[in-house]
Design a protein around this motif. Structure first.
Motif, PDB file in Angstrom:
ATOM      1  N   ASP A  55       0.824  -1.208   0.000  1.00  0.00           N
ATOM      2  CA  ASP A  55       0.000   0.000   0.000  1.00  0.00           C
ATOM      3  C   ASP A  55       0.859   1.259   0.000  1.00  0.00           C
ATOM      4  O   ASP A  55       1.917   1.303   0.629  1.00  0.00           O
ATOM      5  CB  ASP A  55      -0.887   0.049   1.251  1.00  0.00           C
ATOM      6  CG  ASP A  55      -1.980  -1.009   1.243  1.00  0.00           C
ATOM      7  OD1 ASP A  55      -2.097  -1.767   0.263  1.00  0.00           O
ATOM      8  OD2 ASP A  55      -2.732  -1.064   2.239  1.00  0.00           O
ATOM      9  N   VAL A  56       0.392   2.275  -0.712  1.00  0.00           N
ATOM     10  CA  VAL A  56       1.014   3.593  -0.686  1.00  0.00           C
ATOM     11  C   VAL A  56       0.118   4.498   0.151  1.00  0.00           C
ATOM     12  O   VAL A  56      -1.099   4.523  -0.037  1.00  0.00           O
ATOM     13  CB  VAL A  56       1.186   4.173  -2.112  1.00  0.00           C
ATOM     14  CG1 VAL A  56       1.571   5.647  -2.058  1.00  0.00           C
ATOM     15  CG2 VAL A  56       2.227   3.385  -2.881  1.00  0.00           C
ATOM     16  N   ILE A  57       0.739   5.230   1.056  1.00  0.00           N
ATOM     17  CA  ILE A  57       0.000   6.162   1.902  1.00  0.00           C
ATOM     18  C   ILE A  57       0.595   7.553   1.710  1.00  0.00           C
ATOM     19  O   ILE A  57       1.803   7.747   1.886  1.00  0.00           O
ATOM     20  CB  ILE A  57       0.083   5.752   3.386  1.00  0.00           C
ATOM     21  CG1 ILE A  57      -0.533   4.356   3.576  1.00  0.00           C
ATOM     22  CG2 ILE A  57      -0.611   6.791   4.274  1.00  0.00           C
ATOM     23  CD1 ILE A  57      -0.260   3.740   4.932  1.00  0.00           C
ATOM     24  N   ILE A  58      -0.253   8.505   1.342  1.00  0.00           N
ATOM     25  CA  ILE A  58       0.189   9.891   1.242  1.00  0.00           C
ATOM     26  C   ILE A  58       0.177  10.449   2.665  1.00  0.00           C
ATOM     27  O   ILE A  58      -0.844  10.419   3.343  1.00  0.00           O
ATOM     28  CB  ILE A  58      -0.740  10.711   0.330  1.00  0.00           C
ATOM     29  CG1 ILE A  58      -0.704  10.160  -1.096  1.00  0.00           C
ATOM     30  CG2 ILE A  58      -0.344  12.182   0.359  1.00  0.00           C
ATOM     31  CD1 ILE A  58      -1.687  10.811  -2.040  1.00  0.00           C
ATOM     32  N   THR A  59       1.330  10.940   3.106  1.00  0.00           N
ATOM     33  CA  THR A  59       1.443  11.438   4.474  1.00  0.00           C
ATOM     34  C   THR A  59       1.381  12.956   4.571  1.00  0.00           C
ATOM     35  O   THR A  59       1.067  13.493   5.627  1.00  0.00           O
ATOM     36  CB  THR A  59       2.747  10.936   5.130  1.00  0.00           C
ATOM     37  OG1 THR A  59       3.857  11.332   4.311  1.00  0.00           O
ATOM     38  CG2 THR A  59       2.737   9.422   5.271  1.00  0.00           C
ATOM     39  N   ASN A  60       1.661  13.651   3.461  1.00  0.00           N
ATOM     40  CA  ASN A  60       1.599  15.112   3.474  1.00  0.00           C
ATOM     41  C   ASN A  60       1.566  15.644   2.051  1.00  0.00           C
ATOM     42  O   ASN A  60       2.225  15.111   1.165  1.00  0.00           O
ATOM     43  CB  ASN A  60       2.803  15.708   4.219  1.00  0.00           C
ATOM     44  CG  ASN A  60       2.655  17.188   4.454  1.00  0.00           C
ATOM     45  OD1 ASN A  60       1.592  17.681   4.795  1.00  0.00           O
ATOM     46  ND2 ASN A  60       3.738  17.922   4.284  1.00  0.00           N
ATOM     47  N   VAL A  61       0.796  16.708   1.856  1.00  0.00           N
ATOM     48  CA  VAL A  61       0.770  17.430   0.583  1.00  0.00           C
ATOM     49  C   VAL A  61       0.843  18.907   0.931  1.00  0.00           C
ATOM     50  O   VAL A  61       0.053  19.401   1.727  1.00  0.00           O
ATOM     51  CB  VAL A  61      -0.508  17.124  -0.231  1.00  0.00           C
ATOM     52  CG1 VAL A  61      -0.560  17.965  -1.490  1.00  0.00           C
ATOM     53  CG2 VAL A  61      -0.582  15.643  -0.572  1.00  0.00           C
ATOM     54  N   LYS A  74      -6.922  10.054   0.787  1.00  0.00           N
ATOM     55  CA  LYS A  74      -6.524   9.896   2.192  1.00  0.00           C
ATOM     56  C   LYS A  74      -6.425   8.429   2.634  1.00  0.00           C
ATOM     57  O   LYS A  74      -5.797   8.132   3.631  1.00  0.00           O
ATOM     58  CB  LYS A  74      -7.516  10.634   3.094  1.00  0.00           C
ATOM     59  CG  LYS A  74      -7.710  12.083   2.674  1.00  0.00           C
ATOM     60  CD  LYS A  74      -7.191  13.039   3.667  1.00  0.00           C
ATOM     61  CE  LYS A  74      -7.427  14.497   3.402  1.00  0.00           C
ATOM     62  NZ  LYS A  74      -7.692  15.012   2.120  1.00  0.00           N
ATOM     63  N   THR A  75      -7.035   7.534   1.897  1.00  0.00           N
ATOM     64  CA  THR A  75      -6.978   6.117   2.250  1.00  0.00           C
ATOM     65  C   THR A  75      -5.758   5.466   1.602  1.00  0.00           C
ATOM     66  O   THR A  75      -5.266   5.957   0.585  1.00  0.00           O
ATOM     67  CB  THR A  75      -8.257   5.392   1.777  1.00  0.00           C
ATOM     68  OG1 THR A  75      -8.395   5.584   0.372  1.00  0.00           O
ATOM     69  CG2 THR A  75      -9.488   5.950   2.489  1.00  0.00           C
ATOM     70  N   PRO A  76      -5.266   4.359   2.166  1.00  0.00           N
ATOM     71  CA  PRO A  76      -4.136   3.669   1.536  1.00  0.00           C
ATOM     72  C   PRO A  76      -4.500   3.224   0.114  1.00  0.00           C
ATOM     73  O   PRO A  76      -5.614   2.764  -0.135  1.00  0.00           O
ATOM     74  CB  PRO A  76      -3.909   2.453   2.442  1.00  0.00           C
ATOM     75  CG  PRO A  76      -4.458   2.870   3.769  1.00  0.00           C
ATOM     76  CD  PRO A  76      -5.641   3.738   3.440  1.00  0.00           C
ATOM     77  N   ILE A  77      -3.556   3.403  -0.802  1.00  0.00           N
ATOM     78  CA  ILE A  77      -3.769   3.021  -2.188  1.00  0.00           C
ATOM     79  C   ILE A  77      -3.150   1.642  -2.385  1.00  0.00           C
ATOM     80  O   ILE A  77      -1.941   1.470  -2.271  1.00  0.00           O
ATOM     81  CB  ILE A  77      -3.164   4.057  -3.164  1.00  0.00           C
ATOM     82  CG1 ILE A  77      -3.844   5.429  -3.001  1.00  0.00           C
ATOM     83  CG2 ILE A  77      -3.335   3.607  -4.607  1.00  0.00           C
ATOM     84  CD1 ILE A  77      -3.161   6.336  -2.057  1.00  0.00           C
ATOM     85  N   LYS A  78      -3.995   0.666  -2.643  1.00  0.00           N
ATOM     86  CA  LYS A  78      -3.548  -0.718  -2.808  1.00  0.00           C
ATOM     87  C   LYS A  78      -2.721  -0.881  -4.083  1.00  0.00           C
ATOM     88  O   LYS A  78      -2.810  -0.083  -5.002  1.00  0.00           O
ATOM     89  CB  LYS A  78      -4.771  -1.648  -2.882  1.00  0.00           C
ATOM     90  CG  LYS A  78      -5.690  -1.569  -1.685  1.00  0.00           C
ATOM     91  CD  LYS A  78      -5.188  -2.431  -0.597  1.00  0.00           C
ATOM     92  CE  LYS A  78      -6.160  -2.436   0.581  1.00  0.00           C
ATOM     93  NZ  LYS A  78      -5.498  -2.741   1.818  1.00  0.00           N
ATOM     94  N   ALA A  79      -1.936  -1.939  -4.126  1.00  0.00           N
ATOM     95  CA  ALA A  79      -1.133  -2.258  -5.318  1.00  0.00           C
ATOM     96  C   ALA A  79      -2.040  -2.353  -6.535  1.00  0.00           C
ATOM     97  O   ALA A  79      -3.099  -2.973  -6.474  1.00  0.00           O
ATOM     98  CB  ALA A  79      -0.388  -3.565  -5.100  1.00  0.00           C
ATOM     99  N   GLY A  80      -1.632  -1.688  -7.614  1.00  0.00           N
ATOM    100  CA  GLY A  80      -2.402  -1.715  -8.847  1.00  0.00           C
ATOM    101  C   GLY A  80      -3.523  -0.689  -8.919  1.00  0.00           C
ATOM    102  O   GLY A  80      -4.135  -0.511  -9.966  1.00  0.00           O
TER     103      GLY A  80
END
Length: 127
Positions: A55-61, A74-80
């Motif tokens: 999972d990719v998580i954006i922590t700050n923008v 804001k939610t974890p982005i799953k593989a693919g």
């Protein structure tokens, strides 16, 4: 001599463990919106895909100035799967603009810098 080789190997492996391979593929890192009308905020959407296995998580923008508001997945982005970062530029000032948005994730040690640019034109009122 063997001690030097082992020390070098340990150092090399240690340095490799700090290297982060990005798992994000951005559709575009720079978006030129062309001409936009003055006093009308313009939302620009940056799309990305998680090309890794975790999972990719954006922590700050963070926008480069107070004239650029941001929003993001804001939610974890799953593989693919895909996510977005939205930069809304407040088109108050006339003329050309170039702004940046820095995106920090768990996939990269260094924030990704996205660029938005264009030209704010005066609105001509006919009457």
């Amino acid at each position: 001599m063997n001690t030097i080789k082992i020390s070098f190997l340990a150092l090399t492996l240690g340095l490799m463990s700090f290297a982060t391979i990005s798992t994000i593929s951005w559709k575009s890192e720079t978006i030129d919106v062309g001409e936009i009308p003055q006093s009308k905020p313009k939302a620009i959407t940056f799309e990305f895909k998680n090309t890794g296995k975790t999972d990719v998580i954006i922590t700050n923008v963070q926008g480069s100035c107070g004239c650029t508001a941001t929003d993001y997945t804001k939610t974890p982005i799953k593989a693919g799967k895909s996510g977005t970062v939205i930069a809304t530029y407040n088109a108050a000032n006339l003329g050309a603009f170039t702004k940046t948005v820095s995106v920090t994730t768990n996939a990269d040690a260094t924030p990704k810098v996205l660029t938005l640019k264009g030209v704010v034109k005066a609105v001509v009122v006919q009457g």
